[in-house]
Each structure stands twice: as C-alpha cells, then as structure tokens.
Design a protein around this motif. Structure first.
Motif, mmCIF file in Angstrom:
data_model
loop_
_atom_site.group_PDB
_atom_site.id
_atom_site.type_symbol
_atom_site.label_atom_id
_atom_site.label_comp_id
_atom_site.label_asym_id
_atom_site.label_seq_id
_atom_site.Cartn_x
_atom_site.Cartn_y
_atom_site.Cartn_z
ATOM 1 N N LEU A 144 38.970 51.810 32.209
ATOM 2 C CA LEU A 144 40.171 51.127 32.707
ATOM 3 C C LEU A 144 39.797 49.842 33.424
ATOM 4 C CD1 LEU A 144 42.673 53.752 34.170
ATOM 5 C CD2 LEU A 144 42.915 52.329 32.141
ATOM 6 N N SER A 145 38.700 49.868 34.130
ATOM 7 C CA SER A 145 38.239 48.671 34.825
ATOM 8 C C SER A 145 37.923 47.555 33.829
ATOM 9 C CB SER A 145 37.008 48.994 35.677
ATOM 10 O OG SER A 145 36.589 47.867 36.393
ATOM 11 N N TYR A 146 37.233 47.904 32.750
ATOM 12 C CA TYR A 146 36.939 46.909 31.702
ATOM 13 C C TYR A 146 38.225 46.367 31.089
ATOM 14 C CZ TYR A 146 32.024 48.413 31.744
ATOM 15 O OH TYR A 146 30.735 48.705 32.103
ATOM 16 N N LYS A 147 39.168 47.258 30.812
ATOM 17 C CA LYS A 147 40.439 46.831 30.217
ATOM 18 C C LYS A 147 41.212 45.930 31.186
ATOM 19 C CE LYS A 147 43.371 46.870 26.826
ATOM 20 N NZ LYS A 147 43.075 46.414 25.479
ATOM 21 N N SER A 148 41.147 46.228 32.472
ATOM 22 C CA SER A 148 41.837 45.381 33.454
ATOM 23 C C SER A 148 41.228 43.983 33.470
ATOM 24 C CB SER A 148 41.804 46.014 34.846
ATOM 25 O OG SER A 148 40.515 45.947 35.425
ATOM 26 N N GLU A 149 39.921 43.897 33.269
ATOM 27 C CA GLU A 149 39.269 42.581 33.174
ATOM 28 C C GLU A 149 39.773 41.825 31.949
ATOM 29 O OE1 GLU A 149 37.191 40.988 35.288
ATOM 30 O OE2 GLU A 149 37.413 42.667 36.668
ATOM 31 N N GLU A 150 39.855 42.519 30.810
ATOM 32 C CA GLU A 150 40.326 41.892 29.569
ATOM 33 C C GLU A 150 41.755 41.379 29.699
ATOM 34 O OE1 GLU A 150 40.073 44.570 26.249
ATOM 35 O OE2 GLU A 150 37.956 44.990 26.633
ATOM 36 N N THR A 151 42.601 42.131 30.397
ATOM 37 C CA THR A 151 44.017 41.776 30.482
ATOM 38 C C THR A 151 44.350 40.927 31.709
ATOM 39 O OG1 THR A 151 44.537 43.823 31.677
ATOM 40 C CG2 THR A 151 44.705 43.877 29.263
ATOM 41 N N GLY A 152 43.389 40.758 32.606
ATOM 42 C CA GLY A 152 43.634 39.997 33.835
ATOM 43 C C GLY A 152 44.521 40.735 34.822
ATOM 44 N N ALA A 153 44.523 42.064 34.760
ATOM 45 C CA ALA A 153 45.407 42.868 35.606
ATOM 46 C C ALA A 153 44.901 42.949 37.040
ATOM 47 C CB ALA A 153 45.552 44.271 35.029
ATOM 48 N N ASP A 154 45.857 42.922 37.973
ATOM 49 C CA ASP A 154 45.582 43.126 39.398
ATOM 50 C C ASP A 154 45.798 44.584 39.784
ATOM 51 O OD1 ASP A 154 45.512 40.207 40.027
ATOM 52 O OD2 ASP A 154 47.640 40.334 39.529
ATOM 53 N N ILE A 155 46.744 45.229 39.090
ATOM 54 C CA ILE A 155 47.174 46.588 39.432
ATOM 55 C C ILE A 155 47.172 47.415 38.155
ATOM 56 C CG2 ILE A 155 49.072 47.989 40.349
ATOM 57 C CD1 ILE A 155 49.859 45.338 41.927
ATOM 58 N N ILE A 156 46.498 48.540 38.193
ATOM 59 C CA ILE A 156 46.350 49.408 37.035
ATOM 60 C C ILE A 156 47.052 50.727 37.340
ATOM 61 C CG2 ILE A 156 44.725 50.602 35.524
ATOM 62 C CD1 ILE A 156 43.601 47.595 37.564
ATOM 63 N N CYS A 157 48.048 51.074 36.530
ATOM 64 C CA CYS A 157 48.821 52.306 36.714
ATOM 65 C C CYS A 157 48.532 53.241 35.551
ATOM 66 C CB CYS A 157 50.314 51.992 36.756
ATOM 67 S SG CYS A 157 50.795 50.845 38.054
ATOM 68 N N PHE A 158 48.215 54.497 35.873
ATOM 69 C CA PHE A 158 47.880 55.468 34.841
ATOM 70 C C PHE A 158 48.211 56.873 35.335
ATOM 71 C CE2 PHE A 158 44.291 55.100 37.609
ATOM 72 C CZ PHE A 158 43.724 56.358 37.684
ATOM 73 N N GLY A 159 48.216 57.808 34.414
ATOM 74 C CA GLY A 159 48.492 59.203 34.744
ATOM 75 C C GLY A 159 47.449 60.105 34.131
ATOM 76 N N LYS A 203 52.306 39.661 40.337
ATOM 77 C CA LYS A 203 51.139 40.524 40.089
ATOM 78 C C LYS A 203 51.136 40.952 38.630
ATOM 79 C CE LYS A 203 49.540 40.501 44.194
ATOM 80 N NZ LYS A 203 48.447 39.594 44.402
ATOM 81 N N ARG A 204 49.945 41.060 38.079
ATOM 82 C CA ARG A 204 49.807 41.476 36.684
ATOM 83 C C ARG A 204 49.467 42.967 36.655
ATOM 84 N NH1 ARG A 204 49.794 38.540 32.105
ATOM 85 N NH2 ARG A 204 48.517 39.202 30.343
ATOM 86 N N PHE A 205 50.348 43.739 36.024
ATOM 87 C CA PHE A 205 50.205 45.184 35.928
ATOM 88 C C PHE A 205 49.677 45.559 34.551
ATOM 89 C CE2 PHE A 205 52.981 44.891 39.483
ATOM 90 C CZ PHE A 205 52.988 46.112 40.151
ATOM 91 N N PHE A 206 48.745 46.477 34.521
ATOM 92 C CA PHE A 206 48.322 47.123 33.282
ATOM 93 C C PHE A 206 48.742 48.583 33.399
ATOM 94 C CE2 PHE A 206 45.223 49.656 30.846
ATOM 95 C CZ PHE A 206 45.495 49.154 29.581
ATOM 96 N N VAL A 207 49.558 49.059 32.446
ATOM 97 C CA VAL A 207 50.093 50.413 32.485
ATOM 98 C C VAL A 207 49.624 51.145 31.228
ATOM 99 C CG1 VAL A 207 52.179 51.830 32.587
ATOM 100 C CG2 VAL A 207 52.139 49.582 33.725
ATOM 101 N N THR A 208 49.080 52.332 31.423
ATOM 102 C CA THR A 208 48.647 53.176 30.319
ATOM 103 C C THR A 208 48.731 54.629 30.774
ATOM 104 O OG1 THR A 208 46.934 53.442 28.607
ATOM 105 C CG2 THR A 208 46.179 53.195 30.906
#
Length: 170
Positions: free
Chosen positions: A91-106, A72-77
C-alpha cells in the motif's frame, strides 16, 4: 473538513444508513472500503465513494479509487489485493505511485491508524465483524490546517477513545 470511512459491513443495510444519516451533515465525503456485499447501485451505497472487496461480486465496483477531497489526495482500496494482512509496504508503494496523502483500506476488520513516511493509513475496522476488539467500528477523519485527527466510533455513535489519534502534518 471531515470524511467518514467505513468498511466490511458484510450485507448490513440498516446500519450503513443509520451511520450515514448520523454524520452526513458534518462530512464532506463518505468512503466505503469494500465488502459491503451490496450491489453498487443499491440505494444504501449511493452516497459512498466505494471500492470492491473480496466478498463483493458486482464488477461495477473499482478495485481502487484515487480522489482529491479538500486538498488531500485519498487512495481507497479494500486491501486484499495488496496483502495488507502481512504488510502495509505494498500500500505504501501504491500511495507513492498515486501521490496519495491518506490511504483508506479494510479487509482485516482491525481498526487502527498509522502515520508512515508522511502518509496516514486508516483502517476503519468493521461495523459487522470486528477483529481484535469487541466494538464494531467506523471512523471520521478531521482534516485541519496542520493536523489530521482520526476518531473512531462504535456502531451506536459513541467515540472509542483508545483508537483516537492526531497526527501533525509535515
């Protein structure tokens, strides 16, 4: 396969170590979504994939991390650079750019998960200053063959049942 996710510990050290020690034998990776307020080379942060938040002043932390973990491709910010208090669209746009499946943020200190357009967005809450609930939380994501299950824990390691969710992968 499991991944531990925490955020917004704001200077805590004993609690970070306690949580890491509690779960490190069962997880493949540990993520910290920023605002640790610790130096990147602090021993308490050594086992974490970690990003910087708006309260982190060590430039050794990246703003974002893209990491492949168990297929799985994680995007963490942290989230402050993406205006997450108003919308998850950036974040949704950034996940598209990075090909992320899972986006983790705080950043918001508000624990929760959401499935949007085939992607899982996870905010583990805060282990120091929760917002919207009394429990100080972190999360463990379990990646199965056809589903993602997110389980939230309080700082003592007790499951917070009303935050628990499972999502079918498409």
């Amino acid at each position: 396969m499991k991944v531990l996710i925490m955020s917004d510990s704001h200077g805590l050290t004993h609690e970070i170590s306690m949580i890491a020690d509690r779960h490190k034998q069962e997880v493949a990776a540990m993520i910290h979504c920023g605002d640790s307020e610790l130096e990147r080379n602090d021993p308490h942060m050594s086992e974490f994939l970690a990003v910087g938040g708006n309260c982190d002043y060590d430039s050794a932390y990246p703003d974002d991390i893209v990491e492949n973990i168990s297929g799985k491709r994680f995007f963490v910010t942290h989230g402050h650079l993406y205006n997450i208090n108003m919308t998850l669209m950036n974040l949704s746009y950034k996940s598209e750019e990075t090909g992320a499946d899972i986006i983790c943020f705080g950043h918001s200190h508000a624990a929760g998960s959401e499935w949007i357009d085939g992607k899982l967005f996870i905010n583990p809450g805060s282990i120091r200053q929760p917002r919207g609930r009394k429990e100080k939380t972190y999360a463990i994501l379990e990646i199965g063959n056809d589903q993602l299950e997110i389980i939230y824990y309080d700082i003592e390691g007790k499951i917070v049942e009303d935050l628990r969710n499972a999502y079918q992968m498409e």
